[in-house]
Scaffold this active site. Sequence first.
Site, PDB file in Angstrom:
ATOM      1  N   ARG A 109       0.848  -1.201   0.000  1.00 25.97           N
ATOM      2  CA  ARG A 109       0.000   0.000   0.000  1.00 25.97           C
ATOM      3  C   ARG A 109       0.875   1.240   0.000  1.00 25.97           C
ATOM      4  O   ARG A 109       1.779   1.366   0.820  1.00 25.97           O
ATOM      5  CB  ARG A 109      -0.868   0.035   1.260  1.00 25.97           C
ATOM      6  N   THR A 113      -1.351   7.495  -0.367  1.00 21.84           N
ATOM      7  CA  THR A 113      -2.677   7.349  -0.997  1.00 21.84           C
ATOM      8  C   THR A 113      -3.444   6.136  -0.476  1.00 21.84           C
ATOM      9  O   THR A 113      -4.658   6.045  -0.674  1.00 21.84           O
ATOM     10  CB  THR A 113      -2.530   7.168  -2.515  1.00 21.84           C
ATOM     11  N   ASP A 205       0.200  -3.423  12.069  1.00 22.79           N
ATOM     12  CA  ASP A 205       0.662  -3.798  10.725  1.00 22.79           C
ATOM     13  C   ASP A 205       1.012  -5.290  10.725  1.00 22.79           C
ATOM     14  O   ASP A 205       2.005  -5.706  11.342  1.00 22.79           O
ATOM     15  CB  ASP A 205       1.879  -2.944  10.343  1.00 22.79           C
ATOM     16  N   ASP A 208       4.568  -6.329   9.394  1.00 21.23           N
ATOM     17  CA  ASP A 208       5.632  -5.991  10.354  1.00 21.23           C
ATOM     18  C   ASP A 208       5.622  -6.936  11.540  1.00 21.23           C
ATOM     19  O   ASP A 208       6.678  -7.331  12.040  1.00 21.23           O
ATOM     20  CB  ASP A 208       5.474  -4.547  10.845  1.00 21.23           C
TER      21      ASP A 208
HETATM   22  C1  PRP Z   1      -1.397  -4.918   4.237  1.00 19.50           C
HETATM   23  C2  PRP Z   1      -2.238  -6.175   4.311  1.00 19.50           C
HETATM   24  C3  PRP Z   1      -3.026  -6.127   3.043  1.00 19.50           C
HETATM   25  C4  PRP Z   1      -3.250  -4.644   2.862  1.00 19.50           C
HETATM   26  C5  PRP Z   1      -4.645  -4.320   3.319  1.00 19.50           C
HETATM   27  O1  PRP Z   1      -0.308  -5.119   3.452  1.00 19.50           O
HETATM   28  O2  PRP Z   1      -1.469  -7.327   4.463  1.00 19.50           O
HETATM   29  O3  PRP Z   1      -2.344  -6.642   1.922  1.00 19.50           O
HETATM   30  O4  PRP Z   1      -2.312  -3.967   3.700  1.00 19.50           O
HETATM   31  O5  PRP Z   1      -4.940  -2.994   3.061  1.00 19.50           O
HETATM   32  P1  PRP Z   1      -6.040  -2.538   1.994  1.00 19.50           P
HETATM   33  O6  PRP Z   1      -7.231  -3.395   2.217  1.00 19.50           O
HETATM   34  O7  PRP Z   1      -6.265  -1.091   2.350  1.00 19.50           O
HETATM   35  O8  PRP Z   1      -5.447  -2.692   0.626  1.00 19.50           O
HETATM   36  P2  PRP Z   1       0.810  -3.982   3.234  1.00 19.50           P
HETATM   37  O9  PRP Z   1       0.480  -3.160   2.027  1.00 19.50           O
HETATM   38  O10 PRP Z   1       1.023  -3.226   4.521  1.00 19.50           O
HETATM   39  O11 PRP Z   1       2.076  -4.806   2.841  1.00 19.50           O
HETATM   40  P3  PRP Z   1       2.910  -5.898   3.656  1.00 19.50           P
HETATM   41  O12 PRP Z   1       2.072  -7.141   3.687  1.00 19.50           O
HETATM   42  O13 PRP Z   1       4.128  -6.043   2.823  1.00 19.50           O
HETATM   43  O14 PRP Z   1       3.207  -5.375   5.036  1.00 19.50           O
HETATM   44  N1  URA Z   2      -2.628  -3.371   6.824  1.00 17.56           N
HETATM   45  C1  URA Z   2      -2.320  -3.842   8.058  1.00 17.56           C
HETATM   46  O1  URA Z   2      -1.357  -4.613   8.208  1.00 17.56           O
HETATM   47  N2  URA Z   2      -3.051  -3.442   9.092  1.00 17.56           N
HETATM   48  C2  URA Z   2      -4.109  -2.602   8.976  1.00 17.56           C
HETATM   49  O2  URA Z   2      -4.756  -2.283   9.980  1.00 17.56           O
HETATM   50  C3  URA Z   2      -4.410  -2.119   7.689  1.00 17.56           C
HETATM   51  C4  URA Z   2      -3.664  -2.529   6.636  1.00 17.56           C
END
Ligand code: PRP
Ligand code: URA
Length: 214
Positions: A109, A113, A205, A208
């Site tokens: 993400r 944005t 997160d 993380d």
């Molecule tokens: C997180 C999560 C989803 C997304 C959800 O991933 O694992 O993929 O955000 O958010 P959305 O519904 O608003 O799209 P992130 O983009 O943080 O990446 P990561 O898994 O690499 O930490």
């Molecule tokens: N991605 C995450 O990992 N946590 C949230 O709460 C939203 C998006």
Amino acid sequence: MADYDESRLTVVDHPLVQHKLSILRDKRTSTKDFRELVTELAILEGYEALRDLPLEDVEVETPLEKMTGKKISGKKLAIIPILRAGLGMVDGILTLVPSARVGHVGMYRDPETHEPVAYYHKFPPYLESRTCVVVDPMLATGGSLTACIQFLREAGAKDIRCLTIVSCPEGVKAVLDFDPDVRLYTCVVDRQLNERAYILPGLGDAGDRIYGTR
Ligand code: PRP
Ligand code: URA
């Protein structure tokens, strides 16, 4: 009243799920325990999401006599994790279906944005004949999951089931409105998103916390 099609949403709220989810949410839970809990929740959720897999008859000879048993029919299932956090759920589904194929969707993400930025995807062949199980612990705005569903539809997938652990009403609506056939499984639908598009109360997160990055 929810303003989405609730018949395509299953909240897997077994007591074991609720218990593990509370530990998962706790900010004091270690990276090791968090990772193990994500795997355990994926197993419990996957068991529910796969309860209607098609079966066919199979002849079995027990030590006593012949009988007709059942086995899962059709092509091998495809597990599709959305990187990174979705990877944390793959082993759980593979515990249930060890012969499954695994595709990947790379996406993050944009921090400003909150839109998903896709950087990679690769799927097993013959998706149209496979049950596709998309895994990602978090469903926030729904941007990442809808983009993944679009990639899968373009690649021919017909049976798509999405498994998340924590969702929120905004994300559930976005996904169910985007695709009229997709089925969604989650352990809980939380209250709302905050101004940074994080789920409240949520668990922070997920990526993380699974990988110990910050
Ligand atoms: C997180 C999560 C989803 C997304 C959800 O991933 O694992 O993929 O955000 O958010 P959305 O519904 O608003 O799209 P992130 O983009 O943080 O990446 P990561 O898994 O690499 O930490
Ligand atoms: N991605 C995450 O990992 N946590 C949230 O709460 C939203 C998006």
